[in-house]
Design a protein around this motif. Structure first.
Motif, PDB file in Angstrom:
ATOM      1  N   PHE A  83      45.012 -32.263 -48.303  1.00  0.00           N
ATOM      2  CA  PHE A  83      44.482 -31.272 -49.243  1.00  0.00           C
ATOM      3  C   PHE A  83      44.938 -29.881 -48.820  1.00  0.00           C
ATOM      4  CE2 PHE A  83      41.472 -31.082 -45.779  1.00  0.00           C
ATOM      5  CZ  PHE A  83      41.140 -29.747 -45.706  1.00  0.00           C
ATOM      6  N   GLY A  84      44.732 -28.926 -49.703  1.00  0.00           N
ATOM      7  CA  GLY A  84      44.917 -27.518 -49.349  1.00  0.00           C
ATOM      8  C   GLY A  84      46.125 -26.835 -49.931  1.00  0.00           C
ATOM      9  N   ARG A  99      39.828 -22.980 -46.349  1.00  0.00           N
ATOM     10  CA  ARG A  99      38.502 -22.442 -46.075  1.00  0.00           C
ATOM     11  C   ARG A  99      37.457 -23.554 -46.200  1.00  0.00           C
ATOM     12  NH1 ARG A  99      37.493 -18.716 -50.625  1.00  0.00           N
ATOM     13  NH2 ARG A  99      38.798 -20.298 -51.666  1.00  0.00           N
ATOM     14  N   PRO A 100      36.342 -23.463 -45.480  1.00  0.00           N
ATOM     15  CA  PRO A 100      35.309 -24.494 -45.587  1.00  0.00           C
ATOM     16  C   PRO A 100      34.848 -24.759 -47.016  1.00  0.00           C
ATOM     17  CG  PRO A 100      34.893 -23.154 -43.664  1.00  0.00           C
ATOM     18  CD  PRO A 100      36.047 -22.511 -44.387  1.00  0.00           C
ATOM     19  N   GLN A 101      34.683 -23.701 -47.827  1.00  0.00           N
ATOM     20  CA  GLN A 101      34.257 -23.923 -49.205  1.00  0.00           C
ATOM     21  C   GLN A 101      35.342 -24.620 -50.015  1.00  0.00           C
ATOM     22  OE1 GLN A 101      34.649 -20.975 -47.629  1.00  0.00           O
ATOM     23  NE2 GLN A 101      34.814 -19.255 -49.071  1.00  0.00           N
ATOM     24  N   ALA A 102      36.604 -24.378 -49.657  1.00  0.00           N
ATOM     25  CA  ALA A 102      37.698 -25.066 -50.330  1.00  0.00           C
ATOM     26  C   ALA A 102      37.729 -26.545 -49.951  1.00  0.00           C
ATOM     27  CB  ALA A 102      39.035 -24.399 -49.986  1.00  0.00           C
ATOM     28  N   VAL A 103      37.409 -26.840 -48.681  1.00  0.00           N
ATOM     29  CA  VAL A 103      37.341 -28.236 -48.244  1.00  0.00           C
ATOM     30  C   VAL A 103      36.356 -29.004 -49.117  1.00  0.00           C
ATOM     31  CG1 VAL A 103      36.613 -29.776 -46.365  1.00  0.00           C
ATOM     32  CG2 VAL A 103      38.008 -27.750 -45.864  1.00  0.00           C
ATOM     33  N   PHE A 106      37.811 -29.267 -52.824  1.00  0.00           N
ATOM     34  CA  PHE A 106      38.914 -30.221 -52.956  1.00  0.00           C
ATOM     35  C   PHE A 106      38.415 -31.661 -52.831  1.00  0.00           C
ATOM     36  CE2 PHE A 106      41.815 -26.706 -51.239  1.00  0.00           C
ATOM     37  CZ  PHE A 106      42.325 -26.404 -52.492  1.00  0.00           C
ATOM     38  N   LEU A 107      37.518 -31.894 -51.879  1.00  0.00           N
ATOM     39  CA  LEU A 107      37.027 -33.250 -51.663  1.00  0.00           C
ATOM     40  C   LEU A 107      36.256 -33.761 -52.876  1.00  0.00           C
ATOM     41  CD1 LEU A 107      36.663 -35.692 -49.820  1.00  0.00           C
ATOM     42  CD2 LEU A 107      34.621 -34.576 -48.872  1.00  0.00           C
ATOM     43  N   ALA A 108      35.471 -32.894 -53.503  1.00  0.00           N
ATOM     44  CA  ALA A 108      34.712 -33.310 -54.686  1.00  0.00           C
ATOM     45  C   ALA A 108      35.641 -33.829 -55.782  1.00  0.00           C
ATOM     46  CB  ALA A 108      33.880 -32.133 -55.209  1.00  0.00           C
ATOM     47  N   TYR A 109      36.737 -33.117 -56.017  1.00  0.00           N
ATOM     48  CA  TYR A 109      37.692 -33.550 -57.042  1.00  0.00           C
ATOM     49  C   TYR A 109      38.415 -34.835 -56.624  1.00  0.00           C
ATOM     50  CZ  TYR A 109      37.166 -29.295 -59.808  1.00  0.00           C
ATOM     51  OH  TYR A 109      36.671 -28.295 -60.602  1.00  0.00           O
ATOM     52  N   THR A 110      38.740 -34.924 -55.333  1.00  0.00           N
ATOM     53  CA  THR A 110      39.431 -36.117 -54.836  1.00  0.00           C
ATOM     54  C   THR A 110      38.587 -37.371 -55.036  1.00  0.00           C
ATOM     55  OG1 THR A 110      40.928 -35.081 -53.250  1.00  0.00           O
ATOM     56  CG2 THR A 110      40.120 -37.264 -52.677  1.00  0.00           C
ATOM     57  N   ALA A 139      34.409 -28.071 -41.136  1.00  0.00           N
ATOM     58  CA  ALA A 139      33.977 -28.383 -42.508  1.00  0.00           C
ATOM     59  C   ALA A 139      34.215 -29.852 -42.836  1.00  0.00           C
ATOM     60  CB  ALA A 139      34.704 -27.488 -43.495  1.00  0.00           C
ATOM     61  N   ILE A 140      35.347 -30.396 -42.366  1.00  0.00           N
ATOM     62  CA  ILE A 140      35.600 -31.823 -42.598  1.00  0.00           C
ATOM     63  C   ILE A 140      34.599 -32.662 -41.805  1.00  0.00           C
ATOM     64  CG2 ILE A 140      37.296 -33.678 -42.501  1.00  0.00           C
ATOM     65  CD1 ILE A 140      39.500 -31.569 -42.556  1.00  0.00           C
ATOM     66  N   ALA A 141      34.288 -32.227 -40.594  1.00  0.00           N
ATOM     67  CA  ALA A 141      33.326 -32.949 -39.760  1.00  0.00           C
ATOM     68  C   ALA A 141      31.962 -33.037 -40.442  1.00  0.00           C
ATOM     69  CB  ALA A 141      33.196 -32.279 -38.391  1.00  0.00           C
ATOM     70  N   GLU A 142      31.584 -32.004 -41.173  1.00  0.00           N
ATOM     71  CA  GLU A 142      30.335 -32.047 -41.925  1.00  0.00           C
ATOM     72  C   GLU A 142      30.371 -33.160 -42.972  1.00  0.00           C
ATOM     73  OE1 GLU A 142      29.719 -28.227 -43.626  1.00  0.00           O
ATOM     74  OE2 GLU A 142      29.289 -27.231 -41.711  1.00  0.00           O
ATOM     75  N   GLN A 143      31.535 -33.360 -43.582  1.00  0.00           N
ATOM     76  CA  GLN A 143      31.676 -34.418 -44.580  1.00  0.00           C
ATOM     77  C   GLN A 143      31.697 -35.806 -43.919  1.00  0.00           C
ATOM     78  OE1 GLN A 143      31.346 -33.687 -47.783  1.00  0.00           O
ATOM     79  NE2 GLN A 143      31.111 -31.558 -47.080  1.00  0.00           N
ATOM     80  N   VAL A 144      32.148 -35.867 -42.666  1.00  0.00           N
ATOM     81  CA  VAL A 144      32.051 -37.125 -41.919  1.00  0.00           C
ATOM     82  C   VAL A 144      30.578 -37.481 -41.725  1.00  0.00           C
ATOM     83  CG1 VAL A 144      32.518 -38.270 -39.713  1.00  0.00           C
ATOM     84  CG2 VAL A 144      34.276 -36.808 -40.755  1.00  0.00           C
ATOM     85  N   LYS A 145      29.778 -36.499 -41.328  1.00  0.00           N
ATOM     86  CA  LYS A 145      28.344 -36.731 -41.130  1.00  0.00           C
ATOM     87  C   LYS A 145      27.665 -37.145 -42.427  1.00  0.00           C
ATOM     88  CE  LYS A 145      27.831 -33.498 -37.262  1.00  0.00           C
ATOM     89  NZ  LYS A 145      27.215 -32.224 -36.794  1.00  0.00           N
TER      90      LYS A 145
END
Length: 331
Positions: A83-84, A99-103, A106-110, A139-145
């Motif tokens: 992404f990015g 940026r964390p907000q972009a992470v 992007f993930l939401a759309y993916t 930011a990605i680590a937060e999505q892992v959690k």
């Protein structure tokens, strides 16, 4: 199908992965039905790793994979997403946003385009010079959690960035170009990955077709094929690179194999922690690539390959100069 671990913290995947970029972007037109059939053929052959980017075809590639996986066992497939990278309506490029907000955005759309509730490996496509890598990985680590991402990867970054990222969250693998014509990873990056227990997913193993054995110097490229502006495909560079391919063909002929199979088998021989991605867009090319798994290169074979294509002999940079400036791995 042989299996390999993507690093000490990453998933166990097939020894060959399928890179799907060319099914949507940058190599000229592709047949969508044949693309889906090729993904199905790969899965049926035991390929479990599918690699994509949310910017390939401005989201088309993710939707294509989502379509191909309908009715399939989602848990048997490892989906790797970059992404990015920013695009515009004309297909151009607008830099990178990590940026964390972009992470999160992007993930939401993916997730919606892939029609899934998680991504197996999520990675920034390039280093964003405006954002510390620690913030992006955090930011990605937060999505892992949260369970939306299983593993964190990197792409085309250098030693310092790898260490900084890994200090925030375990990195499963580094995606980087690695082929007989692109061996920069061998200088420091590969050793660093092995020290930290990070795997390598190698893309460009056929150097975008140069090492396929099928490239002709008079080939006419279609509109939208970025090889038309790639230094290795132009003028004297192309002539010099195709001479290397013909030398490699001699090795392939001696083994009763194709040039592409020898080139892929060479990458496979680099270590159990290296997983090559093949960018087949058609079933016949996929079948040829899978044949590399049955080609065990002996010490004599490997020496012959090195004589045919010595390290550092590729003519031209692997990207045009402006794009090379975005590669943290080249600094």
């Amino acid at each position: 199908m042989e299996q390999r671990n993507l690093g000490s913290s990453g998933p166990r995947v097939s020894a060959l992965g399928l890179g799907t970029m060319g099914m949507s972007d940058l190599y000229g037109p592709a047949d969508e039905t044949e693309s889906v059939n090729t993904i199905h053929a790969a899965l049926d052959a035991g390929v479990t790793l599918l690699d994509t980017g949310d910017f390939y075809g401005a989201g088309h590639n993710e939707m294509l994979i989502g379509r191909a996986l309908r009715g399939r066992d989602r848990d048997s497939v490892t989906i790797s997403v970059k992404f990015g990278s920013l695009r515009d309506p004309e297909g151009g490029w607008g830099g990178h946003d990590s940026r964390p907000q972009a992470v999160r955005n992007f993930l939401a759309y993916t997730l919606r385009r892939l029609d899934t509730d998680h991504v197996d490996i999520y990675r920034p496509s390039r280093l964003d010079p405006a954002v510390p890598i620690e913030e992006t990985i955090g930011a990605i680590a937060e999505q892992v959690k949260a369970g939306r991402v299983r593993h964190v990867g990197l792409s085309e970054v250098g030693v310092e960035t790898i260490r900084r990222a890994h200090s925030v969250h375990p990195i499963s693998d580094l995606q980087i170009e690695y082929s007989l014509l692109s061996r920069g990873v061998e200088t420091e990056i590969l050793d660093t990955c092995r020290e930290l227990g990070i795997g390598v997913t190698a893309y460009g193993v056929l150097s975008r077709g140069l090492l396929s054995g099928h490239w002709r110097p008079d080939r006419q490229l279609t509109s939208g094929d970025f090889r038309g502006v790639s230094p290795r495909f132009s003028g004297d560079n192309l002539t010099a690179n195709l001479r290397l391919v013909e030398a490699l063909r001699g090795v392939a002929d001696s083994r009763g194999a194709t040039v592409a199979q020898v080139a892929i088998a060479w990458v496979l021989s680099r270590g159990e922690d290296v997983v090559p991605l093949v960018g087949a867009r058609r079933r016949d090319r996929l079948a040829e690539s899978l044949g590399a798994l049955d080609l065990a290169l002996s010490a004599d074979d490997l020496a012959a390959v090195e004589r045919a294509v010595p390290a550092g002999t590729a003519a031209g940079t692997r990207y045009a100069v402006p794009l090379m400036q975005h590669l943290d791995s080249e600094r």
